[in-house]
Structures are given as structure tokens and as C-alpha cells.
Design a protein around this motif. Structure first.
Motif, PDB file in Angstrom:
ATOM      1  N   SER A   3       0.841  -1.048   0.402  1.00 31.48           N
ATOM      2  CA  SER A   3      -0.172   0.169   0.105  1.00 31.48           C
ATOM      3  C   SER A   3       1.009   1.036  -0.041  1.00 31.48           C
ATOM      4  O   SER A   3       2.132   1.588   0.044  1.00 31.48           O
ATOM      5  CB  SER A   3      -0.809  -0.016   1.146  1.00 31.48           C
ATOM      6  N   ALA A   7      -3.455   5.428  -0.885  1.00 31.45           N
ATOM      7  CA  ALA A   7      -4.754   4.553  -0.366  1.00 31.45           C
ATOM      8  C   ALA A   7      -5.008   3.836   0.789  1.00 31.45           C
ATOM      9  O   ALA A   7      -6.462   3.865   1.488  1.00 31.45           O
ATOM     10  CB  ALA A   7      -4.038   3.221  -0.780  1.00 31.45           C
ATOM     11  N   GLN A   8      -4.172   4.043   1.385  1.00 25.34           N
ATOM     12  CA  GLN A   8      -4.468   4.835   3.409  1.00 25.34           C
ATOM     13  C   GLN A   8      -5.558   4.824   3.517  1.00 25.34           C
ATOM     14  O   GLN A   8      -6.415   4.761   4.680  1.00 25.34           O
ATOM     15  CB  GLN A   8      -3.174   4.274   4.279  1.00 25.34           C
ATOM     16  N   GLU A   9      -5.157   6.125   2.862  1.00 27.36           N
ATOM     17  CA  GLU A   9      -6.623   7.221   3.622  1.00 27.36           C
ATOM     18  C   GLU A   9      -7.913   6.471   2.861  1.00 27.36           C
ATOM     19  O   GLU A   9      -9.025   7.167   3.743  1.00 27.36           O
ATOM     20  CB  GLU A   9      -6.471   8.541   2.604  1.00 27.36           C
ATOM     21  N   THR A  10      -8.486   5.623   2.585  1.00 24.56           N
ATOM     22  CA  THR A  10      -9.613   5.126   2.034  1.00 24.56           C
ATOM     23  C   THR A  10      -9.563   3.373   2.744  1.00 24.56           C
ATOM     24  O   THR A  10     -10.656   3.117   2.567  1.00 24.56           O
ATOM     25  CB  THR A  10      -9.493   4.847   0.225  1.00 24.56           C
ATOM     26  N   VAL A  11      -8.713   3.261   3.167  1.00 24.37           N
ATOM     27  CA  VAL A  11      -8.270   1.599   2.737  1.00 24.37           C
ATOM     28  C   VAL A  11      -8.847   1.493   4.599  1.00 24.37           C
ATOM     29  O   VAL A  11      -9.174   1.310   5.175  1.00 24.37           O
ATOM     30  CB  VAL A  11      -7.395   0.651   2.521  1.00 24.37           C
ATOM     31  N   LYS A  12      -8.297   2.804   5.069  1.00 25.86           N
ATOM     32  CA  LYS A  12      -7.940   2.590   6.982  1.00 25.86           C
ATOM     33  C   LYS A  12      -7.786   1.110   7.734  1.00 25.86           C
ATOM     34  O   LYS A  12      -8.223   1.101   8.854  1.00 25.86           O
ATOM     35  CB  LYS A  12      -9.519   3.488   7.176  1.00 25.86           C
ATOM     36  N   TYR A  95      -5.970   5.878  -8.138  1.00 25.34           N
ATOM     37  CA  TYR A  95      -5.400   7.341  -8.204  1.00 25.34           C
ATOM     38  C   TYR A  95      -3.922   7.462  -7.653  1.00 25.34           C
ATOM     39  O   TYR A  95      -3.521   5.999  -6.896  1.00 25.34           O
ATOM     40  CB  TYR A  95      -5.972   7.969  -6.075  1.00 25.34           C
TER      41      TYR A  95
END
Length: 134
Positions: A3, A7-12, A95
Motif C-alpha cells: 500500500s 490508499a490508506q486514506e481510503t482503506v484505513k 488514484y
């Protein structure tokens, strides 16, 4: 396992690994979301590791987003273990870290590894054709 901060902003995810962390060298357990690098010599290593984790029971549930290269060894190995697969209707835009979007040249699919097949089917049917292992 593969990641980045965007991406972490969405996946969390509670834990995530970037290219600098080298997720292949880390232990994976519990619930896993993965969108591995699509490079031929790398994707197979990520798929092998997720399959091993699911078969061993260290990974209890996983969703893996890949391209739909159904002629590859890694696809067949994943499909033989997955509980369900969603073939997307249309291509997914990704993105980039600079905020731009990219469109891949081929379609994608989601592998589901786990026991909550109905939940996966109910959620992912809106994105494409869901096939369930009998």
C-alpha cells in the motif's frame, strides 16, 4: 501488504506496508485487503503469500484486487483457493499519489478468501459478476 499513504486514506487499515517496508517480509494475519503490484514477477509472490496465509488459517478473511489475467498461474492458484471472485463490469480508475487518475488497459477482479460469501456477494454484485465456488 502493498500500500501507500494515499490508499490508506481510503482503506484505513490498522497496519499497512509500503514499498519501503517490503510487505513480503512481514507477517500477515487476520483480515487483509491487498492490491498487489501487477508486475508479473512480483504479483505471483504476493498471491502465494496470501494463499499460504489463508490455507494456514493465519489470514481469516481477505479481499485481493488484481487485474483479470485469467491465463496466469497466479490467477489459477488464487481461484482454486478463493471462496468467490468478482469480475468487474468495466475498469477501475486508480488514484496516483499526485492526485491524477489512471485507467488500466484491462479489467480487474476481486478475489474473496473467507467464509462470509453471502456478504461478499451482496456487496460486490454491484461492481460486476460474482462467481462463488460450490
Amino acid at each position: 501488504p502493498a500500500s501507500n499513504a494515499l490508499a490508506q486514506e481510503t482503506v484505513k487499515a490498522s497496519t499497512y506496508y509500503t514499498i519501503e517496508d517490503d510487505g513480503l517480509t512481514k507477517d500477515w494475519s487476520g483480515k487483509v485487503w491487498m492490491n498487489p503490484p501487477y508486475t508479473a514477477r512480483i504479483i505471483n509472490k504476493f498471491m502465494d503469500k496470501i494463499i499460504d496465509g489463508c490455507v494456514s488459517g493465519n489470514i481469516t478473511e481477505a479481499i485481493v484486487l488484481t487485474n483479470n489475467n485469467t491465463d496466469t498461474t497466479w490467477f489459477h492458484e488464487g481461484a482454486s483457493v478463493a471462496s468467490a471472485i468478482c469480475f468487474t463490469a468495466g475498469r477501475i480508475s486508480f488514484y496516483k499519489e499526485d492526485g491524477e487518475r489512471s485507467s488500466p488497459t484491462n479489467g480487474q477482479l476481486f478475489f474473496y478468501f473467507g467464509n462470509d460469501i453471502n456478504k461478499f456477494k451482496n456487496e460486490f454484485s454491484q461492481y460486476g459478476l460474482v462467481m462463488v465456488k460450490l
